[in-house]
Enzyme design. Structure first.
Site, PDB file in Angstrom:
ATOM      1  CE1 TYR A 144      29.198  73.353  16.120  1.00 29.71           C
ATOM      2  CE2 TYR A 144      30.941  73.045  13.905  1.00 29.71           C
ATOM      3  CZ  TYR A 144      29.735  72.935  14.749  1.00 29.71           C
ATOM      4  OH  TYR A 144      28.530  72.947  14.081  1.00 29.71           O
ATOM      5  NE  ARG A 171      33.366  70.293  12.192  1.00 33.09           N
ATOM      6  CZ  ARG A 171      34.218  69.341  13.011  1.00 33.09           C
ATOM      7  NH1 ARG A 171      35.093  69.890  12.591  1.00 33.09           N
ATOM      8  NH2 ARG A 171      33.878  69.319  13.885  1.00 33.09           N
ATOM      9  CE1 TYR A 188      26.642  66.605   9.800  1.00 36.64           C
ATOM     10  CE2 TYR A 188      29.002  66.025  10.924  1.00 36.64           C
ATOM     11  CZ  TYR A 188      28.114  66.060  10.411  1.00 36.64           C
ATOM     12  OH  TYR A 188      26.927  64.854  10.652  1.00 36.64           O
ATOM     13  CB  CYS A 194      36.141  90.736   6.983  1.00 36.87           C
ATOM     14  SG  CYS A 194      37.344  92.157   5.179  1.00 36.87           S
ATOM     15  CD  GLU A 195      33.899  86.951  11.294  1.00 33.78           C
ATOM     16  OE1 GLU A 195      33.808  87.197  12.785  1.00 33.78           O
ATOM     17  OE2 GLU A 195      32.705  87.671  11.232  1.00 33.78           O
ATOM     18  CD  GLU A 242      19.445  58.323  12.152  1.00 32.86           C
ATOM     19  OE1 GLU A 242      20.514  59.119  12.836  1.00 32.86           O
ATOM     20  OE2 GLU A 242      18.582  57.508  12.693  1.00 32.86           O
ATOM     21  N   GLY A 301      27.908  59.796   9.926  1.00 27.11           N
ATOM     22  CA  GLY A 301      27.729  60.425   8.689  1.00 27.11           C
ATOM     23  C   GLY A 301      28.725  60.433   8.337  1.00 27.11           C
ATOM     24  NE  ARG A 302      32.155  63.694  13.490  1.00 23.30           N
ATOM     25  CZ  ARG A 302      31.866  66.043  13.838  1.00 23.30           C
ATOM     26  NH1 ARG A 302      32.745  65.906  12.645  1.00 23.30           N
ATOM     27  NH2 ARG A 302      30.557  65.994  13.302  1.00 23.30           N
ATOM     28  N   GLY A 313      27.590  59.700  15.111  1.00 26.08           N
ATOM     29  CA  GLY A 313      27.784  60.559  16.443  1.00 26.08           C
ATOM     30  C   GLY A 313      29.565  59.931  16.513  1.00 26.08           C
TER      31      GLY A 313
HETATM   32  N1  LLP Z   1      21.637  61.140  13.274  1.00 26.21           N
HETATM   33  C1  LLP Z   1      21.523  62.812  13.973  1.00 26.21           C
HETATM   34  C2  LLP Z   1      20.082  62.963  14.539  1.00 26.21           C
HETATM   35  C3  LLP Z   1      21.796  63.579  13.791  1.00 26.21           C
HETATM   36  O1  LLP Z   1      21.309  64.777  14.086  1.00 26.21           O
HETATM   37  C4  LLP Z   1      23.638  63.621  13.000  1.00 26.21           C
HETATM   38  C5  LLP Z   1      24.109  64.501  13.132  1.00 26.21           C
HETATM   39  C6  LLP Z   1      23.976  62.290  12.800  1.00 26.21           C
HETATM   40  C7  LLP Z   1      22.981  61.270  13.053  1.00 26.21           C
HETATM   41  C8  LLP Z   1      25.448  62.005  12.300  1.00 26.21           C
HETATM   42  O2  LLP Z   1      25.813  62.407  13.286  1.00 26.21           O
HETATM   43  P1  LLP Z   1      27.500  62.051  12.771  1.00 26.21           P
HETATM   44  O3  LLP Z   1      27.883  60.367  12.846  1.00 26.21           O
HETATM   45  O4  LLP Z   1      27.978  62.865  11.844  1.00 26.21           O
HETATM   46  O5  LLP Z   1      28.110  62.571  14.063  1.00 26.21           O
HETATM   47  N2  LLP Z   1      27.559  70.701  12.536  1.00 26.21           N
HETATM   48  C9  LLP Z   1      28.966  69.738  13.516  1.00 26.21           C
HETATM   49  C10 LLP Z   1      28.305  68.228  13.235  1.00 26.21           C
HETATM   50  C11 LLP Z   1      25.843  68.163  13.684  1.00 26.21           C
HETATM   51  C12 LLP Z   1      25.668  67.157  13.300  1.00 26.21           C
HETATM   52  C13 LLP Z   1      24.377  66.853  13.280  1.00 26.21           C
HETATM   53  N3  LLP Z   1      23.715  65.600  13.416  1.00 26.21           N
HETATM   54  C14 LLP Z   1      30.235  69.828  13.318  1.00 26.21           C
HETATM   55  O6  LLP Z   1      30.555  70.256  12.632  1.00 26.21           O
HETATM   56  O7  LLP Z   1      30.557  68.858  13.841  1.00 26.21           O
END
Ligand code: LLP
Length: 430
Positions: A333, A329, A389, A360-361, A289, A291-292, A251
């Protein structure tokens, strides 16, 4: 972060003609070869972020890349190279991770509604951990493991009841959430008891929680660690059980426009400090964990400018050839992106425009109210920080074809995912 823009990769530069370069490649050359909309990933940037994280975690920690942010087999190779594992949350993600050569013990399975066959596969493959999301799922894991005569490694995903300062849709740690086992209702205590009562079927590695995404402060994580650690202490006092692993999820936010997220090293330092303070340093394994924070700023989207429409004094719409179909996004959001005139890097800004997609939005707007130079049809517009994402949430709305993906490094560019074709779309019709 790059000198050209804080949300672009380090390798970003400007050539003598005022054209943006990524990974040593002129974006005009990339577009000539691969077309637009184009997603460009900077290999060095990904490797740098992976290695910063893995190094900061040290031997007593691990990174499981959250592949929902972006997943493709080329990236799995980099994860393996960097010594990172993966967090998957569906059977397809699990299958892709395995096809990409990730060792099962480096895979962690998430999800609030894992199917029976998925749990059975995860247990049969002896993956690193199933992150159990509820009391009913725990019972299913126990009976499935018994049926297979195997012992499943599990983490319990706790709902800590913490509000992170992020979009409501992006919060996952508040009590009123579909994710996790609430600590405050007593369910988490019950889950530990149930897991400890089934040592033949499950090995309880420890506790997990994930409070949301695009979080820019350390404070919610400090609070999260305190909640997990005090829960661990309470359980120890009652049962003598000590977790061998703790995971505060992912996160950590990134720079899209002007945000200043914590560095990965300072984030990991702050997590460790809480563990030390609680007197639980020793052998406790910290697993994260992200991602982003790994992939977000490594990816850049490139679009071609089309029509320009001035609506009186109200607004100037500059339409691009991509929008909500490849990046939902902003519409979903209200996410904010920077926009860069990639073929006019030295031109002064002369107007405030709204960058619109072709779909078309009315809500198909990528960036509203951004200062830009004069833009002519054919000019390239670049959105930094499009690595996370965007592509995984892309759609075929209005028959949009998913963009091509290119990896750049040191002046070379490799096509890693081809653009979808009309034949791909028609192939689904039976
Ligand atoms: N761990 C769990 C259990 C998660 O649900 C997530 C993201 C992560 C790790 C990784 O989070 P990150 O480090 O990437 O922030 N679609 C949304 C983001 C959804 C995130 C879902 N879970 C967006 O575009 O901002």
């Amino acid at each position: 972060m790059g000198d050209v823009h804080p949300a672009l990769p380090e390798s970003a530069a400007i050539d003598g003609d005022g054209v943006l370069m990524l990974g040593g490649c002129r974006i005009t050359d990339l577009v000539e070869r691969f077309g637009t909309p184009l997603y460009v990933f900077d290999r060095a940037s990904i490797l740098e972020r992976l290695s910063t994280c893995v190094t900061a975690l040290g031997p007593n920690g691990s990174l499981h890349y959250a592949c929902k942010a972006y997943l493709a087999t080329w990236l799995l190779k980099l994860l393996r190279q960097a010594g990172a594992g993966i967090d998957v949350c569906s059977s397809s993600e699990l299958a892709i991770a395995i096809a990409g050569g990730i060792e099962p013990q480096h895979i962690r399975l998430h999800g609030n509604n894992k199917s029976g066959p998925l749990l059975a596969e995860a247990i049969a493959r002896c993956i690193g951990a199933i992150v159990v999301d509820g009391l009913a799922e725990l019972q299913e894991v126990i009976s499935c493991a018994r049926g297979l005569r195997l012992r499943a490694s599990i983490l319990l995903r706790l709902n800590p009841g913490i509000e992170a300062h992020t979009h409501r849709y992006l919060q996952t740690g508040i009590l009123d959430s579909k994710f996790g086992i609430p600590v405050t209702t007593g369910d988490a205590r019950l889950a530990v008891g149930n897991a400890l009562a089934a040592p033949d079927a499950v090995e309880l590695l420890g506790y997990h929680a994930h409070i949301g995404t695009q979080i820019l402060e350390l404070e919610p994580y400090e609070l999260l660690m305190q909640t997990l650690l005090s829960f661990a202490k309470e359980v120890y006092a009652e049962t003598g059980y000590t977790p061998s692993q703790l995971s505060p999820g992912g996160g950590v936010g990134i720079t899209y426009t002007d945000e200043t997220p914590p560095s990965l090293a300072s984030w990991i330092g702050a997590l460790r400090e809480q563990v030390e303070r609680a007197g639980m340093g020793g052998s406790l394994h910290l697993s994260v964990e992200l991602g982003r924070a790994i992939i977000g700023t490594a990816g850049t989207a490139i679009y071609t400018t089309g029509t320009v429409k001035r609506v009186g004094d109200i607004r100037t719409f500059v339409s691009l050839d991509g929008g909500m179909a490849d990046n939902i996004r902003p519409a979903l959001y209200g996410a904010r992106y920077a926009a860069i005139a990639g073929t006019k890097m030295h031109a002064p800004n002369t107007q405030t425009v709204t960058l619109a997609g072709p779909y078309c939005e009315s809500g198909d707007l990528l960036v509203a109210g951004v200062d830009m130079p004069n833009l002519d049809p054919g000019d390239l517009v670049v959105l930094p920080a499009a690595g996370a994402y965007c592509l995984p949430m892309s759609s075929n709305y209005n028959g949009a074809l998913r963009p091509a993906v290119v990896v750049v490094d040191n002046g070379s560019a490799a096509l890693v995912q081809r653009r979808q074709t009309l034949q791909d779309l028609l192939a689904l019709d039976v």
